[in-house]
Design a protein around this motif. Structure first.
Motif, short mmCIF file in Angstrom:
data_model
loop_
_atom_site.label_atom_id
_atom_site.label_comp_id
_atom_site.label_asym_id
_atom_site.label_seq_id
_atom_site.Cartn_x
_atom_site.Cartn_y
_atom_site.Cartn_z
N GLY A 684 0.83 -1.19 0.00
CA GLY A 684 0.00 0.00 0.00
C GLY A 684 0.86 1.24 0.00
O GLY A 684 2.08 1.17 0.18
N GLU A 685 0.22 2.39 -0.19
CA GLU A 685 0.96 3.64 -0.32
C GLU A 685 1.70 3.99 0.96
O GLU A 685 2.72 4.69 0.92
CB GLU A 685 0.00 4.77 -0.70
N MET A 686 1.23 3.53 2.10
CA MET A 686 1.88 3.85 3.36
C MET A 686 3.34 3.41 3.36
O MET A 686 4.23 4.11 3.85
CB MET A 686 1.13 3.20 4.53
N GLY A 687 3.60 2.24 2.79
CA GLY A 687 4.96 1.71 2.77
C GLY A 687 5.88 2.44 1.81
O GLY A 687 7.11 2.27 1.87
N GLY A 688 5.33 3.26 0.90
CA GLY A 688 6.14 3.96 -0.08
C GLY A 688 6.53 5.36 0.34
O GLY A 688 7.22 6.07 -0.40
N LEU A 694 9.40 4.24 7.79
CA LEU A 694 10.20 4.18 9.02
C LEU A 694 9.35 3.66 10.17
O LEU A 694 9.80 2.81 10.97
CB LEU A 694 10.75 5.57 9.34
N ALA A 695 8.11 4.12 10.27
CA ALA A 695 7.21 3.66 11.34
C ALA A 695 6.92 2.18 11.21
O ALA A 695 6.94 1.43 12.20
CB ALA A 695 5.91 4.47 11.30
N LEU A 696 6.67 1.72 9.99
CA LEU A 696 6.37 0.30 9.76
C LEU A 696 7.56 -0.58 10.13
O LEU A 696 7.40 -1.63 10.76
CB LEU A 696 5.98 0.08 8.30
N LEU A 697 8.76 -0.14 9.74
CA LEU A 697 9.96 -0.91 10.07
C LEU A 697 10.19 -0.93 11.58
O LEU A 697 10.59 -1.95 12.15
CB LEU A 697 11.16 -0.31 9.34
N ALA A 698 9.90 0.19 12.23
CA ALA A 698 10.07 0.25 13.69
C ALA A 698 9.08 -0.65 14.40
O ALA A 698 9.35 -1.14 15.51
CB ALA A 698 9.90 1.70 14.16
N LEU A 699 7.93 -0.91 13.78
CA LEU A 699 6.93 -1.81 14.36
C LEU A 699 7.30 -3.28 14.21
O LEU A 699 6.72 -4.14 14.86
CB LEU A 699 5.57 -1.57 13.70
N GLU A 725 17.09 0.40 17.47
CA GLU A 725 16.88 1.70 18.10
C GLU A 725 15.51 2.26 17.74
O GLU A 725 14.79 2.79 18.60
CB GLU A 725 17.98 2.68 17.64
N ALA A 726 15.12 2.13 16.44
CA ALA A 726 13.82 2.64 16.00
C ALA A 726 12.68 1.89 16.69
O ALA A 726 11.67 2.49 17.09
CB ALA A 726 13.69 2.52 14.48
N GLY A 727 12.86 0.57 16.85
CA GLY A 727 11.83 -0.23 17.50
C GLY A 727 11.64 0.17 18.95
O GLY A 727 10.51 0.25 19.46
N GLU A 728 12.73 0.44 19.62
CA GLU A 728 12.66 0.84 21.03
C GLU A 728 11.95 2.19 21.16
O GLU A 728 11.12 2.40 22.05
CB GLU A 728 14.07 0.92 21.62
N ILE A 754 18.41 11.19 8.86
CA ILE A 754 17.53 10.40 7.99
C ILE A 754 16.53 11.34 7.32
O ILE A 754 15.70 11.97 8.00
CB ILE A 754 16.77 9.32 8.80
N GLU A 755 16.61 11.45 6.01
CA GLU A 755 15.70 12.33 5.27
C GLU A 755 14.35 11.64 5.13
O GLU A 755 14.28 10.49 4.69
CB GLU A 755 16.27 12.65 3.89
N VAL A 756 13.28 12.34 5.48
CA VAL A 756 11.97 11.68 5.47
C VAL A 756 10.92 12.50 4.73
O VAL A 756 9.72 12.31 4.93
CB VAL A 756 11.48 11.42 6.92
N ASP A 757 11.31 13.41 3.87
CA ASP A 757 10.31 14.24 3.19
C ASP A 757 9.46 13.38 2.26
O ASP A 757 9.90 12.37 1.74
CB ASP A 757 10.97 15.37 2.41
#
Length: 757
Positions: A684-688, A694-699, A725-728, A754-757
């Protein structure tokens, strides 16, 4: 004198005048006399667009010394207002109009009544024809109609004589020479630069005055017969399906197509001496005039239907059928259309097509789904796009801000090119990630796969370095076809996709149709009426299980195409475990059939589900032993969780993917699957999107399936993250959610470069 007699008299004399060898100025001088005599008018004047101004070219009744001296801007005075709005004015007392402006050198102070009509070429004013009287009075309808008919003929004379600027001939008024910015609805993001090309090329009427009235009438009768035959075929063709909504549309079309009033008005215009094409256009101009005055949206929509039919009739009578796709694109192009179907879009050369501007369009339209797969930016609901642009205009399409710049100035062009250059630099950097594995800073390998729906998408696997196709939308083939695709056609498609993917895995989602993806040839006879809430209605697996034959044919096609290979099948919109079991049973029945007939089978078959319906999460633990993989469909899941229709622009930006409600839900799903051999991913678009990814990977999500254009950016993102680190951090955020979780996450990423735009 009747309207027919007045117009006929004028046209007969104009026809003779146009055939004479008199120079253009001499012809115009005689035209004003002909009109003045026929309508018993004290003043008749012709203004033409020159160098962006309306210049008095010929007059009867005003001071001759004002000819080629008096000049008015577009929108200036009554004459300029007519040109600006392309509308008729009819005033008993000209001075009472708010736009009235006295021009002293013309000597018009003694004249009170005023009427004027635009001289239109290619839907734009290239001049104005006016009449005036000393006596205050409104001109009667027959006089106005005669003036409007004459204005059509004047447009041809003026054009052929080269009396107006090339810009005006091409369709620009002075007000449309400079830069203009239009805003619409964002449908597909991205940037595009190219020349405007109309999907339905404009028909230019080259001859307005008829040589043989009866011959023109016969041509119109033949065109009406052909048009009505086409519409009758659409209405009765079994494959069209005509669900309730389609039925009403066609019934409206039929009503207009057989309307005697419409055909009578066209015949009256032919009686006035116009050719078949000019007569249709004349009546169409009157329709457009009425459309501007209509405030009732339902009635306005019906008038749009009549406009569409008139265009169809005009194409038939002129023999100018087909779309711009037939002739091919010769340069980088921004396509302009009222609306498009997915099949129509696929006809265009993807290498030349840089964007699409639609006057209509919605977020869930089939053409938007296909355009996103093609990587073509799209803006919809751009009002009057076709009226404000001309063929060949340079356009800058900004799908990110839903704007299109027409005829950009140097500053806009420079700024846009800089953005394009930055975008290309980023894409080049991301393309360099093609052969780089997406391994996080703490050594975890992430699967970055891509979504697809067309055979032409498979080369993107090699270009992006994606790990495979995590979602192949099989419904695309159904959406672009006029009839239900046969098993052979489906088998050929699936085999071509598998061969194109080579050693990379492909997950085929069984056909997801119904709801907002209505196929006209699959009418639900039992439920005929349109659904009030199609997104949560009879769609996807629900429809496929009821229409067992549909899923059975697709199962056979997939099994046959994957013979000797690995086959991965995913069922969409599973709400409860029994639906998965029922769908899998259809495949198992076909496997048994293949074995009985000694057909070769896939080496392995892996089954999975799309988790889109929240209810499935409550029983997912009981289903896991029968699954090989689960893919979370974030687009539908979001709208179901928030009870918010994603097709409603009022709600489009209201609910955030980084809401604690969504992230906590996903956290629970990850926890359910953890410890089992089932692979869990997101398609889905959320993963793109980088911050959402980043949020999905941290989950704890370790497989993402996204659009091809996002593969490079997401692979680069993965290599910058320490997932532990992201998961924590995510655990802490969800335990006590901050007011602005998106902002907190963005700052966290920025602190780590980490660029997140």
């Amino acid at each position: 004198m009747t309207a027919t007699a007045a117009a006929r008299t004028i046209l007969t004399r104009l026809h003779e005048l146009m055939a004479s060898r008199l120079h253009a100025q001499g012809k115009l001088n005689q035209v004003v006399d002909i009109i003045g005599d026929s309508l018993d008018s004290e003043v008749c004047s012709i203004y033409l667009l020159r160098e962006g101004m309306l210049e008095l070219f010929a007059t009867r009744g005003l001071n001759q010394s004002a000819v080629h001296v008096t000049r008015l801007g577009i929108g200036e005075g009554l004459t300029g207002t007519i040109a600006q709005n392309t509308q008729t004015l009819n005033l008993a007392e000209a001075a009472t109009h708010p736009e009235f402006q006295y021009v002293p050198e013309t000597g018009e102070e003694k004249f009170h009544s005023f009427a004027g009509v635009p001289i239109v070429r290619r839907e734009r004013a290239i001049g104005v024809l006016t009449v005036q009287h000393v006596e205050p009075r409104r001109y009667v309808e027959v006089e106005i109609e005669a003036l409007q008919t004459v204005a059509m003929v004047l447009a041809e004379l003026i054009t052929n004589a080269g009396l107006v600027d090339e810009e005006s001939l091409g369709g620009r008024s002075a007000a449309q020479v400079g830069q203009e910015v239009l805003t619409g609805l964002q449908l597909v993001k991205g940037l595009g630069c190219g020349q405007a090309v109309f999907h339905q090329p404009r028909i230019v009427i080259e001859q307005t005055v008829a040589d043989d009235t009866e011959a023109e009438r016969h041509r119109v009768y033949q065109a009406f017969d052909k048009m009505r035959e086409q519409i009758d075929q659409m209405a009765t063709h079994a494959e069209f399906g005509v669900g309730e909504e389609h039925w009403h549309v066609l019934e409206t079309y039929k009503m207009f197509a057989y309307d005697e009033g419409w055909s009578r008005r066209i015949n009256e215009a032919i009686d006035n001496g116009l050719t078949a094409e000019a007569a249709i256009e004349r009546v169409q101009q009157r329709t457009r005039q009425r459309m501007r005055e209509i405030r009732d949206p339902l009635l306005a929509e019906r008038m749009h239907d009549l406009e569409d039919l008139a265009n169809r009739l005009l194409r038939i009578v002129s023999g100018q059928l087909g779309t711009a796709a037939r002739t091919g694109l010769r340069q980088d192009t921004i396509l302009i259309a009222k609306n498009l179907g997915p099949a129509e879009l696929l006809e265009y050369d993807k290498r030349r097509l840089k964007g699409v501007v639609l006057e209509e369009g919605s977020l869930t339209a089939h053409v938007v789904i296909v355009a996103r797969a093609m990587g073509v930016p799209v803006i919809g609901r751009v009002r009057n796009a076709r009226a404000l642009m001309r063929d060949g205009d340079q356009l800058l399409l900004d799908g990110d801000s839903a704007q299109v710049i027409i005829r950009p100035g140097p500053a806009a062009l420079e700024g846009f090119e800089a953005r394009l250059a930055r975008s290309r630099e980023k894409q080049a950097a991301y393309a360099a990630q093609r052969d780089v594995e997406p391994i996080s800073r703490d050594g975890q390998r992430i699967e970055v796969m891509m979504n697809a729906g067309l055979v032409d998408d498979t080369p993107m696997l090699g270009l992006t370095g994606a790990d495979g196709i995590g979602l192949f939308r099989t419904e695309f083939q159904f959406m672009v076809a006029d009839t239900l695709p046969s098993r052979e056609r489906q088998t050929r498609l699936y085999r071509d996709v598998l061969e194109g993917a080579g050693h990379r895995p492909v997950i085929f989602r069984t056909v997801d149709i119904g709801g907002d993806k209505v196929l006209p040839y699959l009418r639900d006879a039992e439920r005929g009426a349109a659904e009030e809430n199609p997104a949560m209605g009879w769609r996807a697996l629900r429809l496929a299980l009821e229409r067992n034959g549909l899923l059975k044919v697709q199962a056979r096609a997939l099994l046959e195409a994957a013979a000797g290979r690995s086959l991965q099948v995913m069922f969409p919109m599973v709400s409860e475990p029994w639906e998965f079991d029922a769908a899998k049973a259809v495949f198992e029945q076909q496997i048994a059939h293949f074995r009985r007939h000694r057909h070769r089978l896939p080496d392995e078959i892996l089954y999975g589900v799309m988790l889109e319906v929240p209810s499935l999460a409550e029983t997912l633990d009981t289903l896991l032993p029968r699954l090989s993989f689960v893919s979370i469909g974030t687009n539908d899941l979001t709208q179901f969780l928030f009870a918010a229709d994603r097709a409603d622009p009022r709600l489009a930006e209201r609910y955030d993917w980084l809401s604690p409600a969504i992230l906590r839900f996903l956290q629970r799903v990850v926890g359910t699957v953890r410890g089992s051999p089932v692979r869990l991913g997101v398609c889905g678009e959320m993963g793109g999107r980088r911050l959402e990814a980043l949020a999905l990977l941290a989950l704890g999500i370790r497989r993402l399936s996204i659009t091809p254009a996002a593969v490079g950016p997401i692979k680069e993102l993965v290599r910058r993250i320490d997932l532990a680190e992201a998961g924590e951090a995510m655990q802490g955020w969800l335990a006590a959610p901050p007011a602005d979780l998106r902002g907190v996450m963005a700052r966290w990423a920025e602190e780590r470069g980490i660029e997140v735009d």
